[in-house]
Scaffold this active site. Structure first.
Site, PDB file in Angstrom:
ATOM      1  N   LYS A 118      -8.230 -47.736  33.428  1.00  0.00           N
ATOM      2  CA  LYS A 118      -6.943 -48.275  33.885  1.00  0.00           C
ATOM      3  C   LYS A 118      -6.398 -49.169  32.768  1.00  0.00           C
ATOM      4  O   LYS A 118      -6.844 -50.304  32.589  1.00  0.00           O
ATOM      5  CB  LYS A 118      -7.168 -49.090  35.165  1.00  0.00           C
ATOM      6  CG  LYS A 118      -6.002 -49.103  36.135  1.00  0.00           C
ATOM      7  CD  LYS A 118      -4.722 -49.657  35.587  1.00  0.00           C
ATOM      8  CE  LYS A 118      -4.659 -51.162  35.666  1.00  0.00           C
ATOM      9  NZ  LYS A 118      -3.431 -51.699  35.013  1.00  0.00           N
ATOM     10  N   GLU A 174     -15.311 -59.625  30.688  1.00  0.00           N
ATOM     11  CA  GLU A 174     -14.938 -60.218  29.386  1.00  0.00           C
ATOM     12  C   GLU A 174     -13.624 -60.945  29.626  1.00  0.00           C
ATOM     13  O   GLU A 174     -12.582 -60.304  29.763  1.00  0.00           O
ATOM     14  CB  GLU A 174     -14.736 -59.116  28.336  1.00  0.00           C
ATOM     15  CG  GLU A 174     -15.981 -58.330  28.000  1.00  0.00           C
ATOM     16  CD  GLU A 174     -16.914 -59.057  27.037  1.00  0.00           C
ATOM     17  OE1 GLU A 174     -16.612 -60.214  26.682  1.00  0.00           O
ATOM     18  OE2 GLU A 174     -17.938 -58.468  26.669  1.00  0.00           O
ATOM     19  N   CYS A 194      -8.521 -63.085  22.825  1.00  0.00           N
ATOM     20  CA  CYS A 194      -9.361 -63.886  23.730  1.00  0.00           C
ATOM     21  C   CYS A 194     -10.215 -64.885  22.955  1.00  0.00           C
ATOM     22  O   CYS A 194     -10.457 -65.992  23.409  1.00  0.00           O
ATOM     23  CB  CYS A 194     -10.258 -62.960  24.540  1.00  0.00           C
ATOM     24  SG  CYS A 194     -11.160 -61.820  23.497  1.00  0.00           S
ATOM     25  N   GLU A 202      -5.747 -71.592  28.106  1.00  0.00           N
ATOM     26  CA  GLU A 202      -5.568 -70.511  27.148  1.00  0.00           C
ATOM     27  C   GLU A 202      -4.066 -70.213  27.046  1.00  0.00           C
ATOM     28  O   GLU A 202      -3.436 -69.849  28.036  1.00  0.00           O
ATOM     29  CB  GLU A 202      -6.315 -69.275  27.647  1.00  0.00           C
ATOM     30  CG  GLU A 202      -6.314 -68.148  26.655  1.00  0.00           C
ATOM     31  CD  GLU A 202      -7.005 -66.903  27.188  1.00  0.00           C
ATOM     32  OE1 GLU A 202      -6.789 -66.535  28.350  1.00  0.00           O
ATOM     33  OE2 GLU A 202      -7.753 -66.286  26.410  1.00  0.00           O
TER      34      GLU A 202
HETATM   35  P1  NAD Z   1      -4.937 -59.610  33.313  1.00  0.00           P
HETATM   36  O1  NAD Z   1      -6.196 -60.123  33.908  1.00  0.00           O
HETATM   37  O2  NAD Z   1      -3.660 -59.987  33.932  1.00  0.00           O
HETATM   38  O3  NAD Z   1      -4.943 -58.005  33.317  1.00  0.00           O
HETATM   39  C1  NAD Z   1      -5.977 -57.250  32.732  1.00  0.00           C
HETATM   40  C2  NAD Z   1      -6.036 -55.898  33.400  1.00  0.00           C
HETATM   41  O4  NAD Z   1      -6.408 -56.060  34.767  1.00  0.00           O
HETATM   42  C3  NAD Z   1      -4.711 -55.140  33.416  1.00  0.00           C
HETATM   43  O5  NAD Z   1      -4.981 -53.766  33.237  1.00  0.00           O
HETATM   44  C4  NAD Z   1      -4.194 -55.398  34.823  1.00  0.00           C
HETATM   45  O6  NAD Z   1      -3.329 -54.401  35.300  1.00  0.00           O
HETATM   46  C5  NAD Z   1      -5.479 -55.416  35.623  1.00  0.00           C
HETATM   47  N1  NAD Z   1      -5.425 -56.182  36.866  1.00  0.00           N
HETATM   48  C6  NAD Z   1      -4.548 -57.178  37.214  1.00  0.00           C
HETATM   49  N2  NAD Z   1      -4.849 -57.637  38.456  1.00  0.00           N
HETATM   50  C7  NAD Z   1      -5.937 -56.935  38.883  1.00  0.00           C
HETATM   51  C8  NAD Z   1      -6.740 -56.976  40.063  1.00  0.00           C
HETATM   52  N3  NAD Z   1      -6.482 -57.816  41.051  1.00  0.00           N
HETATM   53  N4  NAD Z   1      -7.794 -56.135  40.163  1.00  0.00           N
HETATM   54  C9  NAD Z   1      -8.087 -55.290  39.150  1.00  0.00           C
HETATM   55  N5  NAD Z   1      -7.364 -55.191  38.020  1.00  0.00           N
HETATM   56  C10 NAD Z   1      -6.303 -56.021  37.875  1.00  0.00           C
HETATM   57  O7  NAD Z   1      -5.035 -59.994  31.780  1.00  0.00           O
HETATM   58  P2  NAD Z   1      -3.982 -59.706  30.622  1.00  0.00           P
HETATM   59  O8  NAD Z   1      -2.893 -60.693  30.736  1.00  0.00           O
HETATM   60  O9  NAD Z   1      -3.649 -58.254  30.601  1.00  0.00           O
HETATM   61  O10 NAD Z   1      -4.883 -59.985  29.327  1.00  0.00           O
HETATM   62  C11 NAD Z   1      -5.015 -61.222  28.774  1.00  0.00           C
HETATM   63  C12 NAD Z   1      -6.368 -61.819  29.137  1.00  0.00           C
HETATM   64  O11 NAD Z   1      -7.429 -60.959  28.692  1.00  0.00           O
HETATM   65  C13 NAD Z   1      -6.590 -63.133  28.417  1.00  0.00           C
HETATM   66  O12 NAD Z   1      -7.067 -64.083  29.317  1.00  0.00           O
HETATM   67  C14 NAD Z   1      -7.651 -62.787  27.365  1.00  0.00           C
HETATM   68  O13 NAD Z   1      -8.434 -63.871  26.965  1.00  0.00           O
HETATM   69  C15 NAD Z   1      -8.440 -61.728  28.064  1.00  0.00           C
HETATM   70  N6  NAD Z   1      -9.198 -60.921  27.081  1.00  0.00           N
HETATM   71  C16 NAD Z   1     -10.561 -61.082  27.003  1.00  0.00           C
HETATM   72  C17 NAD Z   1     -11.307 -60.358  26.079  1.00  0.00           C
HETATM   73  C18 NAD Z   1     -12.794 -60.524  25.960  1.00  0.00           C
HETATM   74  O14 NAD Z   1     -13.437 -59.664  25.369  1.00  0.00           O
HETATM   75  N7  NAD Z   1     -13.381 -61.580  26.510  1.00  0.00           N
HETATM   76  C19 NAD Z   1     -10.657 -59.457  25.217  1.00  0.00           C
HETATM   77  C20 NAD Z   1      -9.273 -59.310  25.313  1.00  0.00           C
HETATM   78  C21 NAD Z   1      -8.555 -60.059  26.268  1.00  0.00           C
END
Ligand code: NAD
Length: 477
Positions: free
Chosen positions: A184, A258, A292, A389
Site C-alpha cells: 500500500k 519504522e 525519518c 518531528e
Molecule cells: P503516515 O503515517 O501518515 O502514512 C504512512 C502510510 O500509512 C501511508 O501509506 C498512509 O496512507 C498509511 N496510513 C495512514 N493511516 C493509516 C492507518 N490508520 N492504518 C494503516 N495505514 C495508514 O506517514 P507519512 O506522513 O506518509 O510519512 C512520514 C512519516 O514516516 C514520518 O513520521 C517519518 O519519520 C516516517 N518515516 C519513518 C522511516 C523509518 O524507517 N523509521 C522512514 C521513512 C519515513
C-alpha cells in the site's frame, strides 16, 4: 493528464505516464470495486499527474486472497535459487530503467532529480540484488538448528518520502524469504510503486506474489484489519504506528514499525569542520528534510557556536532551491500542501516561543510547494521545534559544554532512530556513540545507507529492523 514536468524531462528519460492507473492484483491491472479514482499531484507545479485507483476493503480482500494463492501454489514451494532469479531480474530492470524511474519519483514526490538518480533508485536496486543473494542461504539467518520458514502473506505500508526505496526495503527481503506481499503506497506518491508492479510483471514474477493496492489511510487500515495477513511491515508516522499496533493487539500477525525521529547531530570543537558542515547540511536538507533519520537537532560545542552559525548561514545561501527536475537543484518541493502547512506552523511556533530563525536568502518559485532551508538558534529543549518531528528543511541548533551534557541532551527525546557524532578523536566518538539511544549512530558522516546494514529505532521510533541479515529474520518463522 500529466504534469508539464513530463515535457521538461529529457527525452531519453521520459517516463510513460498513463492517464489512469488501476490496482495491481493477481498479476493484472484491475478497476477498484468502488469506481473511485483520486488524482496524484506534481507538488512543484501543482498540476495533476494521473488518476489513481482508490482501493477499498473489498479490493484489499481480493489482493490478500491473490497473495495467499500465490504463496501456497507457487512462491513458498519454489526452489530458493529460482526465487532469487526473479529478484535479480527485478533489480536489473530497476537499474535499466533507472533514469525513467528517477524522473517519475522526482515529479510525483518533489525530490531533486539528483537525489532520486544517485540515491533512491540505485539503493532500491541494491536491496533487490542483496536479498536475491540471500534467498538460498536462509539457514544462516536463524540460530543453528532452526529451519527457516516464510511467514505467509505480508502487508507492506509505506510513506511518501522515499516511495520506491521504502517499498524495496520491504518487498525484497519478504520475497527472498518466500513470502508474498500486498503493498500500500502513500496517497501522494503512488507512481513508482505502480511502475514497480509493471517491472515485476515484465520479470514474469508469478501472479499474486506482489500486489499493489493504492489508496489512503483507510485503505491501509483495511489492510491491517484483514485477518488473512501474517505480517504487517509499516513505515510512517508514530501516530499511525500506534494505531496499527493497537489494531493488531491480540492477533498472531507479526509487526515491524519504522516510525519518526528527531535525531541529534553532535559536533565537537575538534571535528574536521569543513566535512562536518557538509554532513550537517546533508543531514537536515537532504530530501527537503523529509527524512525519518534527519539530523534535525544540531548540538554544537559552545566554543565553536558562532563560527558554526556563520558557516551554516553561508552554506544555506549557496543551496539552490527550485525545479526538482533541474539536476543542479539542492532543495526541491515539499511533498504536499498539508506538509507545507505543518512545517510553517511548527516554524511559527519556534518564533513565538522565542527562538531565532535564520533562512536561506533566495526567491521562491511562483508556483508549487517550496520552503527555504532554515535553522533556529536560541532553542531550548522544551521548544516544540526541539521536540517534534518537523519533517521539513528546518534545523534546531543548540549548544553543550561537556560530552556528558551532549549525551543527555541528545537522549532527551521520545524518539530513538538515529544520531551523529563528529570529532577527530576516535575514543570520544566511540564513547559517546555507545551511550546514545538510537538505532543508528553515524560517526563523522551522516545519512549513509547500505543494504547490508540494519536500520530501525527504539522507543517512539518503532521496533524491528530492516536491512541486512537482521531484516531477513523479520520475515521468517
Ligand atoms: P503516515 O503515517 O501518515 O502514512 C504512512 C502510510 O500509512 C501511508 O501509506 C498512509 O496512507 C498509511 N496510513 C495512514 N493511516 C493509516 C492507518 N490508520 N492504518 C494503516 N495505514 C495508514 O506517514 P507519512 O506522513 O506518509 O510519512 C512520514 C512519516 O514516516 C514520518 O513520521 C517519518 O519519520 C516516517 N518515516 C519513518 C522511516 C523509518 O524507517 N523509521 C522512514 C521513512 C519515513
Amino acid at each position: 493528464m500529466s504534469s508539464s514536468a513530463y515535457a521538461a524531462a529529457p527525452e531519453s528519460a521520459r517516463p510513460e505516464i498513463r492517464n489512469e492507473y488501476g490496482l495491481f492484483i493477481g498479476g493484472t491491472w484491475c478497476a477498484p470495486q468502488s469506481g473511485r479514482y483520486d488524482v496524484t499531484i506534481d507538488p512543484a507545479r501543482e498540476e495533476p499527474i494521473a488518476r489513481i485507483a482508490y482501493g477499498g476493503s473489498d479490493d484489499v480482500a481480493r489482493a490478500v486472497r491473490s497473495a495467499r494463492k500465490a504463496y501456497e501454489r507457487w512462491w513458498a514451494p519454489m526452489k530458493p535459487a529460482t526465487r532469487a532469479k526473479y529478484l535479480f531480474r527485478i533489480g536489473r530492470a530497476i537499474t535499466e530503467r533507472s533514469r525513467e524511474i528517477a524522473v517519475l519519483e522526482s515529479i510525483d514526490g518533489g525530490k531533486p532529480i539528483r537525489e532520486a538518480r544517485d540515491f533512491d533508485v540505485p539503493t532500491a536496486a541494491a536491496h533487490f540484488f542483496y536479498y536475491a543473494g540471500w534467498a538460498d542461504k536462509l539457514e544462516w539467518v536463524l540460530r543453528a538448528g532452526r529451519r527457516p520458514q516464510p511467514l505467509g502473506v505480508c502487508g507492506a505500508i509505506v510513506p511518501w518520502n522515499f516511495p520506491l526505496l521504502m517499498a524495496a526495503w520491504k518487498i525484497a527481503p519478504a520475497l527472498a524469504c518466500g513470502n508474498t506481499v500486498v503493498l500500500k503506497p502513500a496517497e501522494t506518491t503512488p507512481m513508482t510503486a505502480l511502475l514497480l508492479a509493471e517491472i515485476a510483471r515484465d520479470a514474469d514474477l508469478p501472479p499474486g506474489v506482489l500486489n499493489v493496492v493504492t489508496g489512503d489511510g483507510a485503505t491501509g487500515a483495511a489492510l491491517v484489519a484483514h485477518p488473512g495477513l501474517d505480517k504487517v511491515a509499516f513505515t510512517g508516522s508514530t501516530e499511525v504506528g500506534r494505531e496499527i499496533a493497537r489494531a493488531l493487539a491480540g492477533r498472531e500477525t507479526r509487526l515491524t514499525l519504522e516510525l519518526g525521529g528527531k535525531a541529534a547531530h553532535i559536533l565537537f570543537a575538534d571535528a574536521p569542520l569543513d566535512q562536518a558542515i557538509e554532513g550537517v547540511v546533508r543531514g537536515i536538507y537532504f530530501n527537503q528534510g523529509h527524512v525519518c533519520c534527519a539530523g534535525s537537532r544540531l548540538l554544537v560545542e559552545e566554543s565553536i557556536f558562532d563560527e558554526i552559525v556563520a558557516r551554516l548561514q553561508q552554506r544555506i545561501d549557496r543551496l539552490r532551491l527550485g525545479d526538482p527536475l533541474d539536476k543542479n537543484t539542492d532543495i526541491g518541493a515539499i511533498n504536499s500542501r498539508s506538509q507545507l502547512e505543518r512545517i510553517d506552523e511548527l516554524v511559527r511556533s519556534g518564533v513565538d516561543q522565542g527562538a531565532t530563525l535564520m533562512q536561506q536568502r533566495c526567491d521562491l518559485p511562483e508556483r508549487g510547494y517550496f520552503y527555504r532551508a532554515s535553522f533556529f538558534t536560541n532553542v531550548q529543549s522544551a521548544h516544540r521545534i526541539a521536540r517534534e518531528e518537523i519533517f521539513g528543511p528546518v534545523l534546531a541548533v543548540m549548544t553543550f559544554r561537556t560530552p556528558e551534557e551532549a549525551i543527555e541532551k541528545a537522549n532527551d527525546t521520545p524518539y530513538g532512530l538515529s544520531a551523529g557524532v563528529w570529532t577527530e578523536r576516535g575514543s570520544t566518538n566511540m564513547a559517546v556513540a555507545q551511550r546514545l539511544t538510537a538505532g543508528v549512530v553515524w560517526c563523522n558522516t551522516f545519512n549513509r545507507f547500505d543494504p547490508a546494514s540494519p536500520f530501525g529505532g527504539f522507543r517512539e521510533s518503532g521496533f524491528g529492523r530492516e536491512g541486512g541479515v537482521h531484516g531477513l529474520s523479520e520475515y521468517l518463522a
